[in-house]
Design a protein around this motif. Structure first.
Motif, PDB file in Angstrom:
ATOM      1  N   ASN A 128      41.730 -26.345  -4.841  1.00 62.90           N
ATOM      2  CA  ASN A 128      42.073 -27.079  -6.061  1.00 62.90           C
ATOM      3  C   ASN A 128      43.281 -27.960  -5.762  1.00 62.90           C
ATOM      4  OD1 ASN A 128      43.534 -27.634  -8.616  1.00 62.90           O
ATOM      5  ND2 ASN A 128      41.888 -26.420  -9.529  1.00 62.90           N
ATOM      6  N   GLU A 129      43.076 -29.268  -5.799  1.00 64.98           N
ATOM      7  CA  GLU A 129      44.124 -30.207  -5.409  1.00 64.98           C
ATOM      8  C   GLU A 129      45.358 -30.099  -6.309  1.00 64.98           C
ATOM      9  OE1 GLU A 129      45.770 -33.165  -2.964  1.00 64.98           O
ATOM     10  OE2 GLU A 129      44.033 -31.843  -2.719  1.00 64.98           O
ATOM     11  N   ILE A 130      45.161 -29.957  -7.605  1.00 61.86           N
ATOM     12  CA  ILE A 130      46.291 -29.858  -8.543  1.00 61.86           C
ATOM     13  C   ILE A 130      47.102 -28.587  -8.269  1.00 61.86           C
ATOM     14  CG2 ILE A 130      46.955 -29.585 -10.961  1.00 61.86           C
ATOM     15  CD1 ILE A 130      44.563 -31.295 -11.726  1.00 61.86           C
ATOM     16  N   ALA A 131      46.394 -27.488  -8.047  1.00 62.52           N
ATOM     17  CA  ALA A 131      47.070 -26.213  -7.774  1.00 62.52           C
ATOM     18  C   ALA A 131      47.865 -26.284  -6.475  1.00 62.52           C
ATOM     19  CB  ALA A 131      46.051 -25.085  -7.701  1.00 62.52           C
ATOM     20  N   GLU A 132      47.292 -26.922  -5.459  1.00 59.08           N
ATOM     21  CA  GLU A 132      47.969 -27.040  -4.172  1.00 59.08           C
ATOM     22  C   GLU A 132      49.208 -27.927  -4.273  1.00 59.08           C
ATOM     23  OE1 GLU A 132      47.618 -25.587  -1.310  1.00 59.08           O
ATOM     24  OE2 GLU A 132      45.905 -24.382  -1.895  1.00 59.08           O
ATOM     25  N   GLN A 133      49.106 -29.023  -5.037  1.00 56.71           N
ATOM     26  CA  GLN A 133      50.252 -29.912  -5.203  1.00 56.71           C
ATOM     27  C   GLN A 133      51.379 -29.219  -5.973  1.00 56.71           C
ATOM     28  OE1 GLN A 133      49.683 -34.105  -6.222  1.00 56.71           O
ATOM     29  NE2 GLN A 133      47.519 -33.912  -5.762  1.00 56.71           N
ATOM     30  N   THR A 134      50.993 -28.431  -6.983  1.00 53.97           N
ATOM     31  CA  THR A 134      51.986 -27.685  -7.757  1.00 53.97           C
ATOM     32  C   THR A 134      52.684 -26.660  -6.883  1.00 53.97           C
ATOM     33  OG1 THR A 134      50.658 -27.940  -9.772  1.00 53.97           O
ATOM     34  CG2 THR A 134      52.339 -26.220  -9.780  1.00 53.97           C
ATOM     35  N   LYS A 135      51.908 -25.954  -6.086  1.00 48.94           N
ATOM     36  CA  LYS A 135      52.459 -24.950  -5.165  1.00 48.94           C
ATOM     37  C   LYS A 135      53.397 -25.606  -4.157  1.00 48.94           C
ATOM     38  CE  LYS A 135      51.016 -21.574  -1.673  1.00 48.94           C
ATOM     39  NZ  LYS A 135      49.850 -20.995  -0.949  1.00 48.94           N
ATOM     40  N   SER A 136      52.991 -26.755  -3.646  1.00 48.29           N
ATOM     41  CA  SER A 136      53.799 -27.486  -2.674  1.00 48.29           C
ATOM     42  C   SER A 136      55.116 -27.946  -3.301  1.00 48.29           C
ATOM     43  CB  SER A 136      53.028 -28.694  -2.148  1.00 48.29           C
ATOM     44  OG  SER A 136      53.799 -29.445  -1.256  1.00 48.29           O
ATOM     45  N   TRP A 137      55.044 -28.401  -4.565  1.00 52.30           N
ATOM     46  CA  TRP A 137      56.248 -28.860  -5.258  1.00 52.30           C
ATOM     47  C   TRP A 137      57.248 -27.724  -5.419  1.00 52.30           C
ATOM     48  CZ3 TRP A 137      59.169 -27.817  -9.550  1.00 52.30           C
ATOM     49  CH2 TRP A 137      60.045 -28.817  -9.975  1.00 52.30           C
ATOM     50  N   THR A 145      58.841 -26.873  -2.073  1.00 49.81           N
ATOM     51  CA  THR A 145      59.816 -27.887  -1.657  1.00 49.81           C
ATOM     52  C   THR A 145      61.143 -27.714  -2.375  1.00 49.81           C
ATOM     53  OG1 THR A 145      58.060 -29.496  -1.175  1.00 49.81           O
ATOM     54  CG2 THR A 145      60.287 -30.373  -1.514  1.00 49.81           C
ATOM     55  N   TYR A 146      61.064 -27.497  -3.685  1.00 46.29           N
ATOM     56  CA  TYR A 146      62.282 -27.455  -4.497  1.00 46.29           C
ATOM     57  C   TYR A 146      62.749 -26.038  -4.836  1.00 46.29           C
ATOM     58  CZ  TYR A 146      61.612 -32.446  -4.938  1.00 46.29           C
ATOM     59  OH  TYR A 146      61.458 -33.783  -4.647  1.00 46.29           O
ATOM     60  N   LYS A 147      62.211 -25.048  -4.140  1.00 45.37           N
ATOM     61  CA  LYS A 147      62.581 -23.656  -4.394  1.00 45.37           C
ATOM     62  C   LYS A 147      64.089 -23.410  -4.308  1.00 45.37           C
ATOM     63  CE  LYS A 147      61.234 -20.439  -1.506  1.00 45.37           C
ATOM     64  NZ  LYS A 147      60.336 -19.481  -0.814  1.00 45.37           N
ATOM     65  N   PRO A 148      64.804 -23.975  -3.319  1.00 44.97           N
ATOM     66  CA  PRO A 148      66.262 -23.739  -3.260  1.00 44.97           C
ATOM     67  C   PRO A 148      66.986 -24.191  -4.521  1.00 44.97           C
ATOM     68  CG  PRO A 148      65.476 -24.659  -1.195  1.00 44.97           C
ATOM     69  CD  PRO A 148      64.337 -24.753  -2.157  1.00 44.97           C
ATOM     70  N   ILE A 149      66.659 -25.400  -5.004  1.00 46.37           N
ATOM     71  CA  ILE A 149      67.316 -25.916  -6.206  1.00 46.37           C
ATOM     72  C   ILE A 149      66.925 -25.106  -7.429  1.00 46.37           C
ATOM     73  CG2 ILE A 149      67.375 -27.863  -7.831  1.00 46.37           C
ATOM     74  CD1 ILE A 149      67.393 -29.734  -5.506  1.00 46.37           C
ATOM     75  N   LEU A 150      65.659 -24.748  -7.538  1.00 47.11           N
ATOM     76  CA  LEU A 150      65.185 -23.974  -8.688  1.00 47.11           C
ATOM     77  C   LEU A 150      65.872 -22.610  -8.737  1.00 47.11           C
ATOM     78  CD1 LEU A 150      61.351 -24.775  -8.527  1.00 47.11           C
ATOM     79  CD2 LEU A 150      63.028 -25.699 -10.138  1.00 47.11           C
ATOM     80  N   ASN A 210      66.222 -29.634   3.751  1.00 48.67           N
ATOM     81  CA  ASN A 210      65.616 -30.963   3.871  1.00 48.67           C
ATOM     82  C   ASN A 210      64.835 -31.273   2.597  1.00 48.67           C
ATOM     83  OD1 ASN A 210      64.675 -33.408   4.819  1.00 48.67           O
ATOM     84  ND2 ASN A 210      63.042 -32.494   6.048  1.00 48.67           N
ATOM     85  N   LEU A 211      65.556 -31.717   1.574  1.00 46.99           N
ATOM     86  CA  LEU A 211      64.926 -32.009   0.287  1.00 46.99           C
ATOM     87  C   LEU A 211      64.724 -33.510   0.131  1.00 46.99           C
ATOM     88  CD1 LEU A 211      67.074 -29.675  -1.987  1.00 46.99           C
ATOM     89  CD2 LEU A 211      64.782 -29.230  -1.121  1.00 46.99           C
ATOM     90  N   PRO A 212      63.547 -33.929  -0.326  1.00 41.15           N
ATOM     91  CA  PRO A 212      63.319 -35.363  -0.512  1.00 41.15           C
ATOM     92  C   PRO A 212      63.983 -35.886  -1.772  1.00 41.15           C
ATOM     93  CG  PRO A 212      61.398 -34.115  -1.232  1.00 41.15           C
ATOM     94  CD  PRO A 212      62.356 -33.112  -0.625  1.00 41.15           C
TER      95      PRO A 212
END
Length: 237
Positions: free
Chosen positions: A70-79, A82-87, A211-213
């Motif tokens: 599921n592309e939406i689920a994968e993009q959400t997981k990736s997001w 990526t931002y887990k440290p800030i969250l 390494n955060l974008p």
């Protein structure tokens, strides 16, 4: 991670080579297998790459689509990855701020904002100080003031540290909040320019440790500090 995609439009081995070569130009792609017979491509990547980005590097006659994920689920997981440290940082600051308020007879909105901002500046300056030079080198790439005055990239870290302490001890609230609005307003200009121009550069908000974008998340961080300081100034004045 590895995903298999449906890929139509290939008619010969030359097509396979073109597709493979094009997809390998994408950052985070580590391995690719392509088959015109099965009309598939299997891509191994360090982190999930949006389907639109895969399609972008291919010629129009080649069309790629997801098969088993599921592309939406994968993009959400990736997001979130990526931002887990800030969250996590924001979660801990919010948790501590809330726990402090449980000791009061009633919720003190001004105190809560002050403690939240103190935690924000103290933690973010801590990560920058772990590699001050690395932060400065990243910061001058997009900050409008640091580009003109490179020493500002170094001073910025200590200003953040000073603001964190000032909010914690409630030092001259009007001056502290005014400095925060000015400093963060300057900072957000470069962030906005980078995001709007879609520049792929590293965000220096957590120094060179992660390494955060650069993205809308960075804009929200700065805007949140400006907003909170603005509210406190408005209430005090």
């Amino acid at each position: 991670m590895t995903h298999t995609y449906k890929l139509t439009g290939m008619t010969c081995s030359s097509c396979e080579a073109k597709v493979k070569s094009a997809l390998l130009t994408l950052e985070n792609v580590t391995n690719i297998t392509v088959s015109k017979d099965t009309e598939t491509t299997t891509i191994t990547m360090d982190k999930h790459i949006a389907l639109s980005n895969l399609q972008k590097v291919l010629e129009p006659k080649y069309q790629i689509s997801a098969i088993n994920h599921n592309e939406i689920a994968e993009q959400t997981k990736s997001w979130f990855e990526t931002y887990k440290p800030i969250l996590l940082i924001f979660f801990y600051i919010l948790l501590v701020t809330t726990l402090v308020q449980t000791q009061n007879t009633k919720f003190d909105f001004m105190q809560a904002m002050r403690h939240f901002m103190s935690g924000f500046f103290l933690i973010f300056s801590f990560f920058k100080l772990l590699n001050l030079k690395g932060f400065a080198e990243s910061y001058v790439m997009y900050d409008v003031l640091a580009k003109q005055i490179p020493i500002w990239a170094y001073l910025y870290v200590f200003i953040e540290l000073g603001l964190g302490i000032a909010f914690l001890i409630n030092f001259n609230p009007i001056v502290t909040n005014l400095i925060t609005v000015i400093v963060m307003s300057i900072s957000i200009i470069g962030v906005l320019q980078s995001v709007l121009n879609k520049k792929k550069i590293q965000c220096a908000c957590l120094g060179a440790v992660f390494n955060l974008p650069m993205s809308t998340v960075t804009i929200i961080e700065d805007a949140l500090m400006i907003g909170m300081s603005g509210i406190m100034l408005f209430i005090m004045i």
